[in-house]
Motif scaffolding. Sequence first.
Motif, short mmCIF file in Angstrom:
data_model
loop_
_atom_site.label_atom_id
_atom_site.label_comp_id
_atom_site.label_asym_id
_atom_site.label_seq_id
_atom_site.Cartn_x
_atom_site.Cartn_y
_atom_site.Cartn_z
N THR A 130 0.88 -1.06 -0.03
CA THR A 130 0.06 -0.05 -0.48
C THR A 130 0.57 1.21 -0.49
OG1 THR A 130 -1.74 -1.01 1.19
CG2 THR A 130 -1.49 1.09 1.14
N ALA A 131 1.49 1.24 0.78
CA ALA A 131 3.08 2.34 0.80
C ALA A 131 3.06 2.38 -0.35
CB ALA A 131 3.98 2.47 2.06
N LEU A 132 3.69 1.40 -1.48
CA LEU A 132 4.39 1.52 -3.05
C LEU A 132 3.70 3.03 -3.57
CD1 LEU A 132 6.04 -1.37 -2.91
CD2 LEU A 132 7.11 1.18 -2.57
N ASP A 133 2.23 1.88 -3.55
CA ASP A 133 0.84 2.52 -3.99
C ASP A 133 0.97 3.71 -3.96
OD1 ASP A 133 0.80 -0.21 -5.39
OD2 ASP A 133 -0.90 -0.75 -4.36
N LEU A 134 0.87 4.02 -3.30
CA LEU A 134 0.87 5.69 -2.22
C LEU A 134 1.50 6.11 -3.06
CD1 LEU A 134 -0.62 5.12 1.09
CD2 LEU A 134 -2.00 6.17 -0.72
N ASN A 135 2.78 5.89 -3.05
CA ASN A 135 4.01 6.37 -3.85
C ASN A 135 4.09 7.09 -5.59
OD1 ASN A 135 5.30 6.46 -0.77
ND2 ASN A 135 6.68 4.95 -1.45
N ARG A 136 3.38 6.26 -5.79
CA ARG A 136 2.89 6.32 -7.31
C ARG A 136 1.63 7.18 -7.71
NH1 ARG A 136 4.99 0.68 -7.37
NH2 ARG A 136 3.15 -0.10 -6.83
N SER A 137 0.78 7.39 -6.59
CA SER A 137 -0.62 7.98 -6.89
C SER A 137 -0.39 9.43 -6.70
CB SER A 137 -1.72 7.34 -6.08
OG SER A 137 -1.07 8.08 -4.72
N ASP A 138 -1.82 9.65 -7.07
CA ASP A 138 -2.07 10.66 -7.51
C ASP A 138 -2.18 11.60 -5.72
OD1 ASP A 138 -3.97 11.15 -7.00
OD2 ASP A 138 -4.36 11.91 -8.10
N ILE A 139 -2.00 11.13 -4.45
CA ILE A 139 -2.28 11.20 -3.12
C ILE A 139 -0.90 12.11 -2.84
CG2 ILE A 139 -2.25 10.47 -0.92
CD1 ILE A 139 -5.14 10.49 -2.99
N ASP A 140 -1.60 12.79 -2.52
CA ASP A 140 -0.25 14.64 -2.01
C ASP A 140 -0.26 14.58 -0.47
OD1 ASP A 140 -0.12 15.92 -3.95
OD2 ASP A 140 -2.26 16.92 -3.42
N LEU A 141 -1.07 13.93 0.14
CA LEU A 141 -1.23 13.31 1.87
C LEU A 141 -2.06 12.52 2.71
CD1 LEU A 141 -0.69 14.65 4.49
CD2 LEU A 141 -2.35 16.26 4.61
N LEU A 142 -1.49 11.65 3.24
CA LEU A 142 -1.72 11.00 3.88
C LEU A 142 -2.59 10.69 5.50
CD1 LEU A 142 -3.05 7.85 3.47
CD2 LEU A 142 -0.90 7.03 4.64
N VAL A 143 -3.52 10.84 5.86
CA VAL A 143 -3.83 10.24 7.15
C VAL A 143 -4.02 9.60 7.71
CG1 VAL A 143 -5.86 11.57 8.53
CG2 VAL A 143 -5.54 13.01 6.77
#
Length: 393
Positions: free
Chosen positions: A75-88
């Motif tokens: 999931t971390a790797l997927d988020l790093n490749r996504s357009d998400i600017d910030l995780l809560v």
Amino acid sequence: MTLKSIKRNIAFLGTSLPRECGLATFSQDLMNEIERIHDFNSPRMIAVNNNKSYVYGNQVMGQISQHQRADYSKTALDLNRSDIDLLVIQHEFGIYGGESGEYVLDLAEKLKIPFVVIFHTVLSEPSDKQRLIMKRLAELSFRVITMVQNKVQDLQDVYGIENVKITMFHHGVPFVETASRDELKDRYGYRNRQILSTFGFLSPGKGIEYAIEAMRGVVAKHPEALYIIWGKTHPVVQQEVGEVYREKLMDLVSKLGLEAHVTFVDKLLTQEEVVESLVLSDIYMTPYLGKDQAVSGTLAYGIGYGRVIISTPYRYAVEMLADGRGLLGNFYDSASLEQHIVNVLDHPDLQLEMENRTQALGSTMMWSEVAKSYAALFRDTIASRIVIKGSAV
């Protein structure tokens, strides 16, 4: 392109509706408000699943199986490749896998996008593993959030988190327009009754038995009093032991001859029903047994709607009910609860004064207000990332 023209993309990590969980409701309420703010796109969710599967809506962009450790790194790797600017990251020890939920660190340590953590539980005496997890999350995060001021010191002294990293925001409360108290009493069939209530998932730590015992003395002086216990048994409790606690409470009501003065509404309430249950109440009760409880969403709702609140002195209640906003009985002590209930019912002027004091704080706790503070923090977090990237070029 200026920063003002950029729509920010936020994702949340935690439980998600329709899973029956207070954390999921909290996330949904905050996401709904962030979506209304002009410079944010619709927030998305990484849903953490237990042993059940759920039918999620379109906002869920990914899922983690609680006990599958590999899911966290992926999931971390997927988020790093996504357009998400910030995780809560919504943090409770029980929703993540591993000892005390340690698998969440696998995700946090691999993230390359910034994140903030909302600590829903801050134990005064954590285990070594619990302390390590929270301290490490704080080190990796841009900011950690608590919902009670008296836990800021614990975060510093017990967990070794720098004060500059800590922010306090109130637990938000959704706004629902309802009829008046008298109109709702008529609608629900409670005309001329003095209503006491508690809502939320039933579990043994809620101390409901002490409030029921208190009703025996209350109705001797106020036969119009009715205590309504709204809500289903907690899903985890239901799965492990069924309805043992509810049946124990119902047996107690029968033993004390209180069938006309204590009633149960065994259902998962809609948000509208939760608010209506509060608005029609003259007194809201949280007789909880855990003294270190840092936050109570149900108590926050009671304050948000300006109810007179009678509670035991757990940490959140002590802070939120200060300055005449409520009354504190003793733990495991029905007589002290009874004394406070009778005092309020005997003195309508006291009830009105306490409602006004509580409402003054409650009006600042509506999600529409609290979300503005979160949005400002999210902007600062994302801007700091852009500055850091820019300075590194």
